[in-house]
Design an enzyme around this catalytic site. Structure first.
Site, PDB file in Angstrom:
ATOM      1  N   LYS A 184       6.491   0.108  -2.022  1.00  0.00           N
ATOM      2  CA  LYS A 184       7.286  -1.074  -2.376  1.00  0.00           C
ATOM      3  C   LYS A 184       8.720  -0.942  -1.866  1.00  0.00           C
ATOM      4  O   LYS A 184       9.308  -1.919  -1.405  1.00  0.00           O
ATOM      5  CB  LYS A 184       7.255  -1.271  -3.891  1.00  0.00           C
ATOM      6  CG  LYS A 184       5.855  -1.678  -4.368  1.00  0.00           C
ATOM      7  CD  LYS A 184       5.695  -1.468  -5.859  1.00  0.00           C
ATOM      8  CE  LYS A 184       4.306  -1.858  -6.331  1.00  0.00           C
ATOM      9  NZ  LYS A 184       4.066  -1.389  -7.724  1.00  0.00           N
ATOM     10  N   VAL A 238       1.994 -30.218  -4.065  1.00  0.00           N
ATOM     11  CA  VAL A 238       1.393 -30.117  -2.744  1.00  0.00           C
ATOM     12  C   VAL A 238       0.867 -31.464  -2.274  1.00  0.00           C
ATOM     13  O   VAL A 238       0.780 -31.729  -1.075  1.00  0.00           O
ATOM     14  CB  VAL A 238       0.251 -29.071  -2.788  1.00  0.00           C
ATOM     15  CG1 VAL A 238      -0.494 -29.023  -1.485  1.00  0.00           C
ATOM     16  CG2 VAL A 238       0.804 -27.702  -3.145  1.00  0.00           C
ATOM     17  N   GLU A 290      -4.587   4.419 -13.764  1.00  0.00           N
ATOM     18  CA  GLU A 290      -5.950   4.481 -13.262  1.00  0.00           C
ATOM     19  C   GLU A 290      -6.564   5.854 -13.547  1.00  0.00           C
ATOM     20  O   GLU A 290      -5.853   6.812 -13.846  1.00  0.00           O
ATOM     21  CB  GLU A 290      -5.939   4.214 -11.755  1.00  0.00           C
ATOM     22  CG  GLU A 290      -5.205   2.936 -11.449  1.00  0.00           C
ATOM     23  CD  GLU A 290      -5.653   2.305 -10.142  1.00  0.00           C
ATOM     24  OE1 GLU A 290      -6.773   2.578  -9.705  1.00  0.00           O
ATOM     25  OE2 GLU A 290      -4.862   1.520  -9.592  1.00  0.00           O
ATOM     26  N   ASP A 329       3.035   4.769  -4.629  1.00  0.00           N
ATOM     27  CA  ASP A 329       3.018   3.319  -4.834  1.00  0.00           C
ATOM     28  C   ASP A 329       4.443   2.756  -4.806  1.00  0.00           C
ATOM     29  O   ASP A 329       4.720   1.747  -4.146  1.00  0.00           O
ATOM     30  CB  ASP A 329       2.347   3.019  -6.183  1.00  0.00           C
ATOM     31  CG  ASP A 329       2.396   1.554  -6.541  1.00  0.00           C
ATOM     32  OD1 ASP A 329       1.502   0.812  -6.115  1.00  0.00           O
ATOM     33  OD2 ASP A 329       3.352   1.141  -7.247  1.00  0.00           O
TER      34      ASP A 329
END
Lengths: 444, 444
Positions: free
Chosen positions: A218, A46, A203, A214
């Site tokens: 995606k 960078v 979880e 989930d």
């Protein structure tokens, strides 16, 4: 940093780049570590140091995995979002509605955004990307799908010249961990789920994972990019893994299949289907051997053919790697003065396939009262609707019952549904135990 | 195109982008097809049509796979390289010295370059990249390694924030095809090579493939990028597959290994080793199930952990996909006016590991005269140099001889070499049949 950088001419005066972090949980801690531990690589790429300046948390006093100077922590979003010295907002706090407001505010302040938030991107991705373009800011979200696997970049840049016909993904680590254990150790769903929760792979409330939501988020993100078409979460047909039994897995094995929760996205001409379904996938397919908490995305491009991208789908450091690689992307763009120009609008209008355009093989397991003519009755229903059978297994149960397991050839979803409806009406059919999609190793 | 584009302000006046193609063989034909068939996607991404304007060939009259207007063909390089209307040169002609001159000339004319030439990039990559930077041109070469797999992009951008500790690649399709057939069908090297030549998976002169040179070139390119260190072809230790026998493969299987030609690149602190060696790799490793002509690159990053990129390593359309995706990258940069700024100089000085820093497990198969104390003598040599044994298998042969197969624990290459030298001097040792690297599924 000491100077707001908005174009490349100023770059030589930049002493460092400042990050505002929203959230300091698992992924946030990973981001802090990767930025610290790989600072030399970041500087090399960078051209100046990269520092976290402010971190939004819920509780300043909380014990954390990483040491962060407590003066950097704040519970006030404005202290991060409105700080004029902060160049880039990294969002790893999760949540949807409030988080979206934060990110819009950040973009309005001309701060670039990197997010790992699949819930947000699946619901509001197009809106957020439009806002970013409007404010000439970058909004990158590689970490939102499949953690450490650089799949979004690969779709957008690596396969930029190809037309993607099919994507299949194991994009949820929790369910893949559970199915791998069930399959390899012959254990029950509940038993393995408890272990997964103990190990931190699931979880306390596992619903979003085990019910497929989930993975669906995606797949909405992946298919939007891969097919260049705005696919919404509601467009994804979803079923989770909670009803999968040891018997299903065992019979699948007997026929040469492995049980996986497969995100499936397919394009025929300009019509697409996207689903997340428990699937019996041929052992010959590269996805069948993706085990434990690993993720993989199989991509079939018209020109490139079969490719697959494999790696960790979650976890603190893997996900942080994707986040910080996105940061590098933003910072390189800042140096060149070209932020906000890399996203491309969808090329096509969405057109979802109807049920008579969706073809698949199916596995069905059901229980009948064994008697003269029952099997003929059953198979004739399949034949009537053009659903031909590839594999048939029948074995006796107690009380003059029998279990039948069938694998069909490819059939339209519409026809298959009609077959199932009629099958349920046959008096000798006691119970339909289970129905799964079946995926062979064939490519399209 | 009608106007030379050198900065973004001119972009709105651009009517099309013109490509000069060097070579119209397998990959060149694929490039023509991908540009034609996916023109709509290219226009959508780039903002204007993409046309091939001139093609350098050796023989204008030759029959080809694709129809190209014969007025576009030329045998004179200058007609392509010096045409002021051509923006980008795509080099798919192969060759090294003369090709290099062509590309330098193209860069001097401020034409961007996309190449699929691994021989050239392995030998002159840094020099060509420096020339490109000097003339503010892009020089992209994704197609030079692993055909359709976007691995260079993934290393440079997707894993930009991570430090790569290890890369292992199956990066040569010909040898992987041969080893897969030998392994699955129990056939001999010569037999399978002949079939591979007939099917077009091996060339008439297969030396560069089967002796490992092609893979070594790719590993030089990969490790230069992955380790940010200028690794030359001569730095890569190479051994091919020509001496692998059915026995070796069979004994490997017995111990749970698959025989693969593995490109191996490892970094400890700042010292690296790079090799291409026939390797017995644990069946549990994801590379073990990469079969036939497929390629895969396994990358271990300190933060991301294990990832793998799988796909076709060669072939007309897959390689062309990588070439045309690079073209899209060049053209996007043209639109933004930021060409010649994406390559990053190596961060580190090269430091190659010495033989006492290189650790590995080994497989050895040898023949002895069976007699009292021979095994003790043999094993004591290993013990003397700290090479401990993990697996031992002995079985009798005719004429009071015996065959011994050993798998060692990890040992330094220096110590292992000394062991082998001493072993050869033991009178009872008749012949060392074979020695291979052994790679377990362990991550670092």
């Amino acid at each position: 940093m000491l100077l707001l950088v908005k174009n490349k001419e100023d770059w030589s005066k930049v002493h460092s780049l400042s990050i505002g972090l929203l959230g300091l949980g698992t992924v946030g801690s990973g981001v802090v570590k990767v930025i610290e531990n790989h600072q030399d690589k970041l500087i090399h790429q960078v051209g100046c140091p990269v520092k976290i300046k402010k971190v939004l948390v819920q509780d300043i006093e909380k014990e954390r995995e990483v040491q962060v100077d407590s003066t950097m922590l704040t519970v006030d979003p404005a202290e991060v979002l409105l700080d004029p010295e902060i160049d880039i907002i990294v969002e790893v706090m999760g949540g949807v509605e409030e988080t979206k407001k934060h990110l819009i505010q950040a973009l309005q302040q001309k701060k670039h955004v990197v997010t790992a938030n699949k819930d947000l991107m699946a619901l509001y991705g197009p809106e957020l990307l439009a806002a970013a373009a409007n404010y000439q800011c970058d909004l990158f979200y590689e970490a939102s799908v499949a953690g450490g696997i650089p799949i979004l970049r690969s779709l957008v840049e690596g396969l930029a010249s190809d037309r993607i016909a099919k994507m299949m993904g194991i994009v949820n680590g929790t369910t893949n961990f559970i199915l791998t254990k069930m399959s390899k150790e012959g254990r029950s769903y509940d038993d393995v789920l408890t272990e997964a929760q103990r190990l931190g792979f699931a979880e306390a409330n596992p619903a979003a994972d085990v019910e497929g939501l989930d993975a669906a988020r995606k797949m909405a993100i992946l298919s939007t990019l891969g097919f260049s078409m705005e696919i919404k979460l509601d467009d994804v047909k979803v079923k989770g893994i909670t009803e999968i039994t040891g018997e299903d897995i065992r019979y699948g094995k007997q026929f040469g299949y492995t049980m996986k929760l497969i995100g499936y996205a397919h394009r025929d001409q300009d019509a697409v289907e996207v689903s997340v379904l428990p699937t019996l996938i041929s052992n010959a397919h590269p996805l069948a051997s993706v085990n434990d908490e690993y993720n993989a995305i199989y991509v079939y491009g018209e020109a490139v053919g079969e490719t697959m991208f494999y790696g960790p789908g979650a976890g603190s450091l893997p996900t942080a790697t994707a986040v910080v690689s996105d940061l590098v992307g933003v910072m390189k763009n800042m140096r060149l003065g070209v932020n906000g120009k890399s996203s491309v609008n969808p090329q096509y209008q969405k057109h979802l396939k109807s049920d008579d355009e969706i073809y698949s093989k199916y596995f069905i397991r059901f229980c009948i009262h064994d008697g003269v003519g029952v099997m003929t009755k059953v198979t004739s229903i399949f034949a009537t609707y053009d659903v031909s059978l590839e594999k048939v297994l029948q074995h006796p149960l107690a009380e003059e019952k029998a279990e039948i397991i069938l694998v069909t050839h490819r059939a339209s979803r519409e026809n298959f549904r009609t077959v199932m409806t009629e099958l349920r009406e046959v008096p000798a059919v006691v119970k339909i135990e289970s129905v799964y999609r079946v995926e062979e190793g064939d490519t399209v």
